[in-house]
Design a protein around this motif. Structure first.
Motif, PDB file in Angstrom:
ATOM      1  N   PRO A   5       1.214  -1.464   0.424  1.00 42.13           N
ATOM      2  CA  PRO A   5      -0.241   0.148   0.451  1.00 42.13           C
ATOM      3  C   PRO A   5       1.068   1.485   0.138  1.00 42.13           C
ATOM      4  CG  PRO A   5      -0.372  -2.026   1.806  1.00 42.13           C
ATOM      5  CD  PRO A   5       0.275  -2.271   0.881  1.00 42.13           C
ATOM      6  N   VAL A   6       0.331   2.640  -0.637  1.00 41.90           N
ATOM      7  CA  VAL A   6       0.941   3.883  -0.525  1.00 41.90           C
ATOM      8  C   VAL A   6      -0.050   4.724   0.100  1.00 41.90           C
ATOM      9  CG1 VAL A   6       2.287   2.999  -2.654  1.00 41.90           C
ATOM     10  CG2 VAL A   6       0.045   4.385  -2.746  1.00 41.90           C
ATOM     11  N   SER A   7       0.845   5.315   0.649  1.00 45.37           N
ATOM     12  CA  SER A   7       0.539   6.333   1.644  1.00 45.37           C
ATOM     13  C   SER A   7       1.320   7.946   1.548  1.00 45.37           C
ATOM     14  CB  SER A   7       0.405   5.895   2.825  1.00 45.37           C
ATOM     15  OG  SER A   7       1.908   5.509   3.245  1.00 45.37           O
ATOM     16  N   LEU A   8       2.993   7.554   1.138  1.00 43.11           N
ATOM     17  CA  LEU A   8       3.616   8.748   0.900  1.00 43.11           C
ATOM     18  C   LEU A   8       3.776   9.267   0.051  1.00 43.11           C
ATOM     19  CD1 LEU A   8       5.998   6.924   3.235  1.00 43.11           C
ATOM     20  CD2 LEU A   8       4.420   8.416   3.928  1.00 43.11           C
ATOM     21  N   ASP A   9       4.046  11.010  -0.008  1.00 46.16           N
ATOM     22  CA  ASP A   9       4.068  11.513  -1.318  1.00 46.16           C
ATOM     23  C   ASP A   9       5.220  11.230  -2.349  1.00 46.16           C
ATOM     24  OD1 ASP A   9       3.794  13.292  -2.632  1.00 46.16           O
ATOM     25  OD2 ASP A   9       5.375  15.121  -1.895  1.00 46.16           O
ATOM     26  N   HIS A  10       4.353  10.477  -3.583  1.00 47.64           N
ATOM     27  CA  HIS A  10       4.932  10.154  -5.073  1.00 47.64           C
ATOM     28  C   HIS A  10       5.409   8.956  -4.832  1.00 47.64           C
ATOM     29  CE1 HIS A  10       6.792  14.248  -4.774  1.00 47.64           C
ATOM     30  NE2 HIS A  10       5.996  14.550  -5.273  1.00 47.64           N
ATOM     31  N   GLU A  11       4.788   8.819  -4.042  1.00 46.50           N
ATOM     32  CA  GLU A  11       4.425   6.853  -4.507  1.00 46.50           C
ATOM     33  C   GLU A  11       3.474   6.585  -4.710  1.00 46.50           C
ATOM     34  OE1 GLU A  11       5.863   4.382   0.534  1.00 46.50           O
ATOM     35  OE2 GLU A  11       4.144   5.345  -0.103  1.00 46.50           O
ATOM     36  N   SER A  12       3.686   5.664  -5.778  1.00 46.53           N
ATOM     37  CA  SER A  12       2.423   5.490  -7.008  1.00 46.53           C
ATOM     38  C   SER A  12       2.876   3.201  -6.740  1.00 46.53           C
ATOM     39  CB  SER A  12       3.210   5.539  -7.555  1.00 46.53           C
ATOM     40  OG  SER A  12       4.243   4.835  -8.414  1.00 46.53           O
ATOM     41  N   LEU A  13       1.306   3.353  -7.384  1.00 48.72           N
ATOM     42  CA  LEU A  13       1.016   2.272  -7.426  1.00 48.72           C
ATOM     43  C   LEU A  13       0.893   2.001  -9.017  1.00 48.72           C
ATOM     44  CD1 LEU A  13      -1.893   0.662  -5.382  1.00 48.72           C
ATOM     45  CD2 LEU A  13       0.120  -0.059  -4.422  1.00 48.72           C
ATOM     46  N   ILE A  14       1.091   0.405  -9.356  1.00 47.49           N
ATOM     47  CA  ILE A  14       1.289   0.468 -11.175  1.00 47.49           C
ATOM     48  C   ILE A  14       1.011  -0.176 -11.663  1.00 47.49           C
ATOM     49  CG2 ILE A  14       2.671   1.110 -13.625  1.00 47.49           C
ATOM     50  CD1 ILE A  14       4.624   2.902 -11.964  1.00 47.49           C
ATOM     51  N   CYS A  15      -0.146  -0.461 -12.547  1.00 49.89           N
ATOM     52  CA  CYS A  15      -0.447  -1.421 -13.339  1.00 49.89           C
ATOM     53  C   CYS A  15      -0.165  -1.509 -15.082  1.00 49.89           C
ATOM     54  CB  CYS A  15      -1.976  -2.171 -12.848  1.00 49.89           C
ATOM     55  SG  CYS A  15      -2.674  -3.356 -14.056  1.00 49.89           S
ATOM     56  N   LEU A  16       0.728  -1.998 -15.164  1.00 48.94           N
ATOM     57  CA  LEU A  16       0.970  -2.171 -16.247  1.00 48.94           C
ATOM     58  C   LEU A  16       0.879  -2.656 -17.485  1.00 48.94           C
ATOM     59  CD1 LEU A  16       5.033  -2.523 -16.681  1.00 48.94           C
ATOM     60  CD2 LEU A  16       3.920  -0.379 -17.253  1.00 48.94           C
ATOM     61  N   PRO A  17       0.197  -3.413 -17.090  1.00 47.61           N
ATOM     62  CA  PRO A  17      -1.661  -4.164 -18.504  1.00 47.61           C
ATOM     63  C   PRO A  17      -2.388  -3.513 -18.382  1.00 47.61           C
ATOM     64  CG  PRO A  17      -0.153  -5.472 -17.241  1.00 47.61           C
ATOM     65  CD  PRO A  17       0.214  -4.509 -16.653  1.00 47.61           C
ATOM     66  N   ASN A  18      -2.998  -2.316 -17.399  1.00 49.93           N
ATOM     67  CA  ASN A  18      -4.148  -1.313 -17.292  1.00 49.93           C
ATOM     68  C   ASN A  18      -3.956  -0.670 -17.979  1.00 49.93           C
ATOM     69  OD1 ASN A  18      -5.375  -4.005 -16.851  1.00 49.93           O
ATOM     70  ND2 ASN A  18      -6.087  -3.820 -15.263  1.00 49.93           N
ATOM     71  N   ARG A  19      -2.211  -0.174 -17.354  1.00 50.44           N
ATOM     72  CA  ARG A  19      -2.155   1.244 -17.821  1.00 50.44           C
ATOM     73  C   ARG A  19      -2.877   2.583 -16.776  1.00 50.44           C
ATOM     74  NH1 ARG A  19      -1.232   3.472 -23.212  1.00 50.44           N
ATOM     75  NH2 ARG A  19       0.650   1.917 -24.433  1.00 50.44           N
ATOM     76  N   VAL A  20      -2.914   1.588 -15.660  1.00 47.76           N
ATOM     77  CA  VAL A  20      -3.382   2.118 -14.777  1.00 47.76           C
ATOM     78  C   VAL A  20      -2.428   3.081 -13.626  1.00 47.76           C
ATOM     79  CG1 VAL A  20      -4.283   2.175 -12.275  1.00 47.76           C
ATOM     80  CG2 VAL A  20      -5.091   1.423 -15.036  1.00 47.76           C
ATOM     81  N   VAL A  21      -2.365   3.621 -13.007  1.00 46.24           N
ATOM     82  CA  VAL A  21      -1.409   4.472 -12.118  1.00 46.24           C
ATOM     83  C   VAL A  21      -1.727   5.554 -11.202  1.00 46.24           C
ATOM     84  CG1 VAL A  21       0.688   6.162 -12.423  1.00 46.24           C
ATOM     85  CG2 VAL A  21       1.010   5.136 -13.851  1.00 46.24           C
ATOM     86  N   VAL A  22      -1.331   4.671  -9.976  1.00 46.28           N
ATOM     87  CA  VAL A  22      -1.957   5.339  -9.218  1.00 46.28           C
ATOM     88  C   VAL A  22      -0.743   6.307  -7.843  1.00 46.28           C
ATOM     89  CG1 VAL A  22      -2.988   5.468  -6.192  1.00 46.28           C
ATOM     90  CG2 VAL A  22      -3.642   3.760  -8.701  1.00 46.28           C
ATOM     91  N   GLU A  23      -0.702   7.529  -8.393  1.00 46.86           N
ATOM     92  CA  GLU A  23       0.065   8.340  -7.497  1.00 46.86           C
ATOM     93  C   GLU A  23      -0.438   8.979  -6.291  1.00 46.86           C
ATOM     94  OE1 GLU A  23       2.450  10.298  -9.823  1.00 46.86           O
ATOM     95  OE2 GLU A  23       4.333  10.586  -8.888  1.00 46.86           O
ATOM     96  N   VAL A  24       0.440   9.304  -5.052  1.00 52.23           N
ATOM     97  CA  VAL A  24      -0.010   9.863  -3.876  1.00 52.23           C
ATOM     98  C   VAL A  24       0.894  11.013  -4.554  1.00 52.23           C
ATOM     99  CG1 VAL A  24       0.462  10.085  -1.419  1.00 52.23           C
ATOM    100  CG2 VAL A  24       0.924   7.777  -2.762  1.00 52.23           C
ATOM    101  N   GLU A  25      -0.188  11.790  -3.831  1.00 55.38           N
ATOM    102  CA  GLU A  25       0.509  13.314  -3.655  1.00 55.38           C
ATOM    103  C   GLU A  25       0.150  14.261  -1.988  1.00 55.38           C
ATOM    104  OE1 GLU A  25      -1.143  15.990  -6.714  1.00 55.38           O
ATOM    105  OE2 GLU A  25      -3.095  16.248  -5.481  1.00 55.38           O
ATOM    106  N   SER A  26       1.169  14.933  -2.272  1.00 56.81           N
ATOM    107  CA  SER A  26       0.960  15.767  -0.845  1.00 56.81           C
ATOM    108  C   SER A  26       0.148  16.762  -1.046  1.00 56.81           C
ATOM    109  CB  SER A  26       1.738  16.577  -0.737  1.00 56.81           C
ATOM    110  OG  SER A  26       2.425  17.693  -0.921  1.00 56.81           O
TER     111      SER A  26
END
Ligand SMILES: [Zn+2]
Length: 123
Positions: free
Chosen positions: A91-112
């Protein structure tokens, strides 16, 4: 005189405690409401911006990925991609951490919360 001083000290200590308590309360309250947030992008386009302060589940890309926000963290709990790498990411919670799903082209990025680049999208 001695007693008077003690009373003063107690009062001072109480005031300090109150201030500390108040600060913590404000931080928890306001800081929580304006905590870090996640920017969800599909194929490079922003699909949504969500505060990490609110527990919720978000369907991304019409349900190919499910993101869960809980206790200030974002976690990919479901995905239909073959590799499942995004689901296995921490799980991500800090600024600029990200979860990436390449096959689905999904990017979840944390920003402050300080960055307000995406305010136009949320509002
Ligand atoms: Zn994936």
């Amino acid at each position: 005189m001695g007693i008077g001083l003690k009373k003063k000290d107690v009062l001072l200590a109480l005031i300090i405690l109150c201030v500390i308590g108040f600060t913590v309360l404000i931080r928890t309250y306001i800081g929580g409401a304006g905590a870090n947030r996640v920017v969800i992008k599909v194929n490079g386009a922003i699909q949504g911006v969500y505060s990490l302060a609110e527990d919720r589940e978000i369907e991304i890309n019409e349900g190919t990925n499910i993101l869960k926000i809980k206790n200030g963290e974002a976690d990919m709990v479901e995905a239909d991609c073959p590799d499942q790498l995004c689901v296995n990411q921490k799980p991500v919670s800090l600024d600029h951490e990200s979860l990436i799903c390449l096959p689905n082209r999904v990017v979840v990025e944390v920003e402050s919360k300080e960055e307000s680049e995406y305010d136009a999208v949320t509002n």
